[in-house]
Enzyme design. Structure first.
Site, PDB file in Angstrom:
ATOM      1  N   LYS A   1       0.805  -1.187  -0.056  1.00  0.00           N
ATOM      2  CA  LYS A   1      -0.195  -0.220   0.117  1.00  0.00           C
ATOM      3  C   LYS A   1       1.008   0.896   0.292  1.00  0.00           C
ATOM      4  CE  LYS A   1      -4.244  -2.252   2.228  1.00  0.00           C
ATOM      5  NZ  LYS A   1      -4.485  -2.199   2.889  1.00  0.00           N
TER       6      LYS A   1
ATOM      7  N   TYR B   1     -12.505  -1.602  -3.027  1.00  0.00           N
ATOM      8  CA  TYR B   1     -13.076  -2.182  -2.006  1.00  0.00           C
ATOM      9  C   TYR B   1     -14.574  -2.400  -2.026  1.00  0.00           C
ATOM     10  CZ  TYR B   1      -8.372  -2.268   0.086  1.00  0.00           C
ATOM     11  OH  TYR B   1      -7.288  -2.275   0.734  1.00  0.00           O
TER      12      TYR B   1
ATOM     13  N   ASN C   1      -2.255   0.092   6.946  1.00  0.00           N
ATOM     14  CA  ASN C   1      -1.591  -1.340   7.045  1.00  0.00           C
ATOM     15  C   ASN C   1      -0.611  -1.878   6.868  1.00  0.00           C
ATOM     16  OD1 ASN C   1      -4.153  -2.129   5.868  1.00  0.00           O
ATOM     17  ND2 ASN C   1      -5.142  -3.401   7.088  1.00  0.00           N
TER      18      ASN C   1
ATOM     19  N   HIS D   1      -2.103  -5.456   1.697  1.00  0.00           N
ATOM     20  CA  HIS D   1      -3.365  -5.580   1.620  1.00  0.00           C
ATOM     21  C   HIS D   1      -3.511  -7.425   0.702  1.00  0.00           C
ATOM     22  CE1 HIS D   1      -7.275  -6.667  -1.188  1.00  0.00           C
ATOM     23  NE2 HIS D   1      -6.843  -6.781  -1.767  1.00  0.00           N
TER      24      HIS D   1
ATOM     25  N   GLU E   1     -10.175  -9.297  -7.943  1.00  0.00           N
ATOM     26  CA  GLU E   1      -8.583  -7.936  -8.275  1.00  0.00           C
ATOM     27  C   GLU E   1      -7.519  -7.799  -8.464  1.00  0.00           C
ATOM     28  OE1 GLU E   1      -7.570  -8.689  -4.071  1.00  0.00           O
ATOM     29  OE2 GLU E   1     -10.184  -7.850  -2.884  1.00  0.00           O
TER      30      GLU E   1
END
Ligand code: IDP
Ligand code: MG
Length: 155
Positions: A9, A49, A112, A115, A126
């Site tokens: 990310k 998402y 975080n 992914h 995805e």
């Protein structure tokens, strides 16, 4: 063989963690069959998402994932969906096992660092958002595949 979609990310890219994160997946022996840096568009982020639309953190999540480039990867191997998430650790870094990426590199759920797809179906969906079929390079063998093949021949 199973494929999963993993992304480093934007927070992790900006913090210079790309190499350290990729290394963990390479250590496990997963075959990287797709990899590129890209700055996700709003459209990509919203598709990715979609399941979180309407949740309180949704808009912040979209802003976060479009805030800079990501490293998008397709990993192939045995049970990669589950295995990659095991290496990543729990969504909430404080609940993640020490030694996982999120425990080692993150403090909050909002930032975080990685992914990973949560099922084989999500992985396919995805991968299709971030990669064209011709961007997948699986016409080569990893050292682990060569070792396993030679073991099979001998037995
Ligand atoms: P996952 O990334 O472990 O699969 P999901 O529940 O699918 O977790 O959530 C997607 C992403 O949305 C998380 O990785 C995190 O960046 C963000 N997120 C999830 N829940 C929250 C929350 O309660 N507050 C802020 N951000 C969240
Ligand atoms: Mg998820």
């Amino acid at each position: 063989m199973e494929r999963t979609f993993v992304a480093i990310k934007p927070d992790a890219v900006k913090r210079g963690l790309i190499g350290r994160i990729i290394k963990r997946f390479e250590n496990r022996g997963y075959k990287i069959v797709g990899m590129k840096m890209l700055h996700p568009t709003l459209e990509m982020a919203r598709k990715h998402y979609a399941e979180h639309l309407g949740k309180p953190f949704y808009e912040r999540l979209i802003r976060y994932i479009t805030s800079g480039p990501i490293i998008a990867m397709v990993l192939q191997g045995e049970n990669t969906v589950k295995g990659a998430r095991q290496l990543m650790g729990s969504t909430q870094p404080n609940d993640a096992e020490v030694g996982t990426l999120r425990a080692d590199f993150a403090q909050t759920m909002e930032f975080n660092v990685v992914h990973g797809s949560d099922s084989v179906e999500s992985a396919q969906r995805e991968i299709d958002i971030y990669f064209k079929p011709e961007e997948i390079c699986d016409d080569w063998k990893t050292m682990l595949e060569l070792v396993m093949e030679s073991e099979k021949k001998q037995s």
